[in-house]
Design a protein around this motif. Structure first.
Motif, PDB file in Angstrom:
ATOM      1  N   ALA A  62      -8.627   0.417  -5.599  1.00  0.00           N
ATOM      2  CA  ALA A  62      -7.971   0.727  -4.358  1.00  0.00           C
ATOM      3  C   ALA A  62      -8.651   0.492  -3.296  1.00  0.00           C
ATOM      4  O   ALA A  62      -9.670   0.436  -3.401  1.00  0.00           O
ATOM      5  CB  ALA A  62      -7.621   2.114  -4.693  1.00  0.00           C
ATOM      6  N   ASP A  63      -7.832   0.526  -2.147  1.00  0.00           N
ATOM      7  CA  ASP A  63      -8.359   0.524  -0.814  1.00  0.00           C
ATOM      8  C   ASP A  63      -9.028  -0.612  -0.556  1.00  0.00           C
ATOM      9  O   ASP A  63     -10.247  -0.525  -0.140  1.00  0.00           O
ATOM     10  CB  ASP A  63      -9.147   1.786  -0.321  1.00  0.00           C
ATOM     11  CG  ASP A  63      -8.390   3.148  -0.800  1.00  0.00           C
ATOM     12  OD1 ASP A  63      -7.220   2.994  -0.477  1.00  0.00           O
ATOM     13  OD2 ASP A  63      -8.968   4.041  -1.250  1.00  0.00           O
ATOM     14  N   GLU A 223      -3.746   4.591   8.610  1.00  0.00           N
ATOM     15  CA  GLU A 223      -4.930   4.709   8.389  1.00  0.00           C
ATOM     16  C   GLU A 223      -5.499   3.414   7.551  1.00  0.00           C
ATOM     17  O   GLU A 223      -4.666   2.530   7.872  1.00  0.00           O
ATOM     18  CB  GLU A 223      -5.030   6.066   7.427  1.00  0.00           C
ATOM     19  CG  GLU A 223      -4.398   5.963   6.062  1.00  0.00           C
ATOM     20  CD  GLU A 223      -4.357   7.362   5.181  1.00  0.00           C
ATOM     21  OE1 GLU A 223      -4.723   8.574   5.770  1.00  0.00           O
ATOM     22  OE2 GLU A 223      -4.440   7.223   3.949  1.00  0.00           O
ATOM     23  N   GLY A 224      -6.749   3.378   7.004  1.00  0.00           N
ATOM     24  CA  GLY A 224      -7.067   2.341   6.353  1.00  0.00           C
ATOM     25  C   GLY A 224      -7.421   1.443   7.019  1.00  0.00           C
ATOM     26  O   GLY A 224      -7.051   0.123   6.775  1.00  0.00           O
ATOM     27  N   SER A 225      -8.066   1.485   8.093  1.00  0.00           N
ATOM     28  CA  SER A 225      -8.356   0.561   9.047  1.00  0.00           C
ATOM     29  C   SER A 225      -9.123  -0.895   8.392  1.00  0.00           C
ATOM     30  O   SER A 225     -10.217  -0.430   7.747  1.00  0.00           O
ATOM     31  CB  SER A 225      -9.288   1.112  10.129  1.00  0.00           C
ATOM     32  OG  SER A 225      -8.564   1.930  10.959  1.00  0.00           O
ATOM     33  N   PRO A 277       2.915  -3.333  -2.195  1.00  0.00           N
ATOM     34  CA  PRO A 277       2.003  -3.758  -1.813  1.00  0.00           C
ATOM     35  C   PRO A 277       1.035  -3.202  -0.340  1.00  0.00           C
ATOM     36  O   PRO A 277       1.953  -3.440   0.687  1.00  0.00           O
ATOM     37  CB  PRO A 277       1.748  -5.238  -1.842  1.00  0.00           C
ATOM     38  CG  PRO A 277       2.937  -5.134  -2.939  1.00  0.00           C
ATOM     39  CD  PRO A 277       3.859  -4.213  -2.370  1.00  0.00           C
ATOM     40  N   HIS A 278       0.165  -2.671  -0.253  1.00  0.00           N
ATOM     41  CA  HIS A 278      -0.394  -2.153   1.041  1.00  0.00           C
ATOM     42  C   HIS A 278      -1.805  -2.001   0.889  1.00  0.00           C
ATOM     43  O   HIS A 278      -2.711  -2.137  -0.305  1.00  0.00           O
ATOM     44  CB  HIS A 278       0.368  -0.826   1.507  1.00  0.00           C
ATOM     45  CG  HIS A 278      -0.085   0.339   0.780  1.00  0.00           C
ATOM     46  ND1 HIS A 278       0.432   0.612  -0.817  1.00  0.00           N
ATOM     47  CD2 HIS A 278      -0.593   1.427   0.863  1.00  0.00           C
ATOM     48  CE1 HIS A 278       0.198   1.685  -1.048  1.00  0.00           C
ATOM     49  NE2 HIS A 278      -0.787   2.324  -0.021  1.00  0.00           N
ATOM     50  N   GLN A 279      -2.463  -1.607   2.183  1.00  0.00           N
ATOM     51  CA  GLN A 279      -3.766  -1.141   2.315  1.00  0.00           C
ATOM     52  C   GLN A 279      -4.958  -1.988   1.339  1.00  0.00           C
ATOM     53  O   GLN A 279      -5.577  -1.792   0.809  1.00  0.00           O
ATOM     54  CB  GLN A 279      -4.142   0.187   1.792  1.00  0.00           C
ATOM     55  CG  GLN A 279      -5.425   0.853   2.312  1.00  0.00           C
ATOM     56  CD  GLN A 279      -5.545   2.337   2.365  1.00  0.00           C
ATOM     57  OE1 GLN A 279      -4.634   2.782   1.822  1.00  0.00           O
ATOM     58  NE2 GLN A 279      -6.857   2.778   2.515  1.00  0.00           N
ATOM     59  N   GLY A 280      -4.824  -3.334   2.143  1.00  0.00           N
ATOM     60  CA  GLY A 280      -5.938  -4.346   1.476  1.00  0.00           C
ATOM     61  C   GLY A 280      -6.328  -4.950   2.720  1.00  0.00           C
ATOM     62  O   GLY A 280      -6.234  -4.642   3.796  1.00  0.00           O
ATOM     63  N   LEU A 293      -4.982  -9.620   0.158  1.00  0.00           N
ATOM     64  CA  LEU A 293      -5.133  -8.810  -1.050  1.00  0.00           C
ATOM     65  C   LEU A 293      -5.042  -7.431  -0.962  1.00  0.00           C
ATOM     66  O   LEU A 293      -5.759  -6.776  -0.115  1.00  0.00           O
ATOM     67  CB  LEU A 293      -6.425  -9.055  -1.680  1.00  0.00           C
ATOM     68  CG  LEU A 293      -6.917  -8.476  -2.875  1.00  0.00           C
ATOM     69  CD1 LEU A 293      -6.250  -9.197  -4.211  1.00  0.00           C
ATOM     70  CD2 LEU A 293      -8.285  -8.805  -3.232  1.00  0.00           C
ATOM     71  N   ALA A 294      -3.805  -7.008  -1.557  1.00  0.00           N
ATOM     72  CA  ALA A 294      -3.653  -5.256  -1.232  1.00  0.00           C
ATOM     73  C   ALA A 294      -3.510  -4.920  -2.592  1.00  0.00           C
ATOM     74  O   ALA A 294      -3.742  -5.510  -3.680  1.00  0.00           O
ATOM     75  CB  ALA A 294      -2.065  -5.431  -0.598  1.00  0.00           C
TER      76      ALA A 294
END
Length: 548
Positions: A62-63, A223-225, A277-280, A293-294
């Motif tokens: 993750a992340d 968030e998740g810069s 799909p997110h935070q990639g 790539l998420a």
């Protein structure tokens, strides 16, 4: 335990993300660090291989932060309370990945990460950043721990050794590290209030920090810069957990001002029953193509990487390429040169050859290194006297391969002592296991479930024995099958063998929980702990992970 407000913002966002609708083709921006701006293909075109399917890795990573160094791609991920932390994955084609090492060799952030007077469940390694600095040929990992301070680790090769470079008192929450064209290092970070910090030339201290953006209330939490520079433009790639992605863009330098655009929202993902799909992160291939790539929330297995191609508009905004309004279940494989060698499969057999664990293994919290060894086989000596698996040190974990997979372990229990418990678990905040109990000089094979934790990660159940069997002395094979497809019933089943060929089912199916709040997905876990006194041990001579 008191959690920051953004923790509950994330919970509300995840709750709202159910019942996903078809996404629209929306603009997306960002760039691979340290590569050329979008433009004509760089070097000769390479014919694309056959289509790849999503997720590209059906394991819990993750992340994601992703970079390319030369012809090699690297990605990092969150690991919370598992040690070593912050795995670094490696690929030559963006599709086939292997675990190359860990950027945080041990969680030396306090006694709770040793299961010593406290526990670090759902703390530790959260969203962090991976970067490469060409000027000194060094990889940098940067992340905050316990909302208190930021740690920076460096290595000249991702396999290690990784060493702590510095500790910075500012906690860079969900940080993205940028090595700019002039070698200056910047960090984008924050939750809804986004800031940018400049580091000293040696990367050891903060020179400056400044708030650059406040998220509008209509958007919610960001968030998740991830921090990029492309063609003189600065981009901060942000996630709205767990169903959206946004971009901040500045033409005036890393400190802004920034404008915001939505990237995607409520986009259907490639895993049936899974999330958006997110935070990639974004990366550019050698030929100039771009990819995103998420990860996809896909509990009980965790958060799983998925890949999609990206194209650019004439005014410098990228666009995720969709298939029928959704993140594609498959796309043409990236056109990249032939890899120098095959990547190490995520599944297969481990006989614990040599004298070190392979990087696919991670301990539940830091191990007691005096109580385990590898020497053409794994020896686990009891390291804790407890009646609670969640307090037991030296529990060794392996990610589950989706959508379904089977772990089989060959175990020699001959050196167990009275009161010892050893076996193979499905480990999370609701757990079950198959293994051996030694009491009164006799060894029984048992299946146990009902191991539970509450929302503050305190133990609420230490297990209920559901079935048992007698076994002759000598080796035993334990097997756990896990179906981690999102939805119901998410079964885990347990069986055993005395010859490694004929297996007998033991106990009822265990329904794996799919609540998101533990963040990490289920893992296969090898354990050996004492309930009376230390001194016993078990030897594991073979672990095999297979898919149907």
């Amino acid at each position: 335990m008191s959690w920051p407000d953004h923790f509950w913002d994330r919970r509300r966002a995840l709750t709202a993300a159910t019942g996903l609708v078809t996404g629209t083709l929306l603009p997306l921006a960002g760039a691979s660090r340290g590569v050329a701006a979008p433009g004509p293909a760089q070097g000769p075109a390479v014919p694309a291989a056959a289509d790849f399917t999503n997720p590209v890795v059906w394991q819990d990573f993750a992340d994601i932060d992703i970079i390319r160094v030369g012809a090699t791609y690297y990605a990092s991920a969150s690991t919370m309370h598992y040690s070593p932390g912050a795995p670094v994955l490696r690929s030559y084609d963006l599709v086939n990945w292997e675990i190359a090492g860990h950027a945080v060799p041990t969680l030396d952030f306090g006694a709770k990460y040793d299961l010593n007077g406290g526990r670090g469940y759902v703390r530790g390694i959260w969203a962090s950043s991976l970067a490469h600095r060409p000027s000194n040929g060094t990889f940098y990992w940067l992340g905050q721990i316990d909302f208190a301070r930021t740690y920076v680790y460096t290595a000249t090769a991702v396999e290690g050794p990784w060493n702590r470079l510095t500790t910075i008192n500012t906690p860079y929450y969900d940080a993205g590290l940028l090595v700019d064209n002039d070698d200056t290092m910047y960090v984008a970070y924050g939750n809804s209030t986004i800031s940018v910090a400049q580091l000293s030339p040696d990367g050891r201290t903060q020179v400056r920090t400044q708030q650059v953006f406040t998220t509008p209330p209509s958007v919610g939490t960001l968030e998740g810069s991830r921090f990029y520079r492309i063609n003189g433009q600065y981009y901060i790639f942000l996630t709205r957990p767990a169903n959206g992605q946004y971009i901040l863009k500045s033409s005036s330098g890393p400190f802004g001002p920034y404008t915001m655009r939505q990237v995607l929202l409520d986009l259907r993902g490639p895993i049936p029953g899974g999330g958006v799909p997110h935070q990639g992160g974004l990366v550019q291939t050698q030929s100039g193509a771009w990819y995103y790539l998420a990860f996809v929330d896909a509990y009980p297995g965790g958060r799983v990487p998925a890949l999609a191609p990206v194209t650019w508009t004439s005014d410098g905004w990228p666009v995720v390429q969709l298939v029928n309004g959704a993140w594609g279940a498959s796309y043409p494989a990236p056109a990249v040169p032939a890899p120098p060698r095959p990547t190490t499969p995520m599944t297969g057999v481990d006989t614990f050859d040599g004298t070190a664990l392979k990087p696919k293994w991670e301990w539940n919290h830091n191990p007691d290194n005096t109580k385990w060894s590898v020497n053409n086989g794994l020896t686990l000596r009891t390291a804790t006297v407890t009646g609670d698996l969640y307090w037991a040190r030296n529990t060794l974990t392996h990610r589950i391969q989706g959508p379904t997979s089977t772990a089989t372990v060959q175990l020699d229990p001959s050196a167990m002592r009275d009161g010892d418990r050893a076996g193979l678990a499905l480990l999370r905040d609701s757990s079950a296991w198959i293994g051996l109990k030694r009491d009164g000089g006799a060894t029984r094979l048992v299946m146990v479930d009902g191991l539970t934790m509450d929302g503050s990660w305190n133990t609420t159940g230490t297990g209920v024995e559901r079935a048992s069997a007698s076994v002759p002395g000598g080796r035993v094979w334990l097997r756990v099958n896990a179906d981690i497809r999102p939805g119901s019933p998410r079964p885990g089943t347990f069986s055993y063998s005395t010859d490694g060929i004929r297996f007998t089912r033991l106990g009822p199916a265990f329904s794996m929980g799919n609540d998101w709040r533990f963040f990490m997905g289920y893992r296969f876990a090898l354990f050996n702990y004492a309930t009376r006194a230390l001194g016993g041990s078990v030897r594991v001579t073979r672990f095999e992970l297979t898919t149907p």
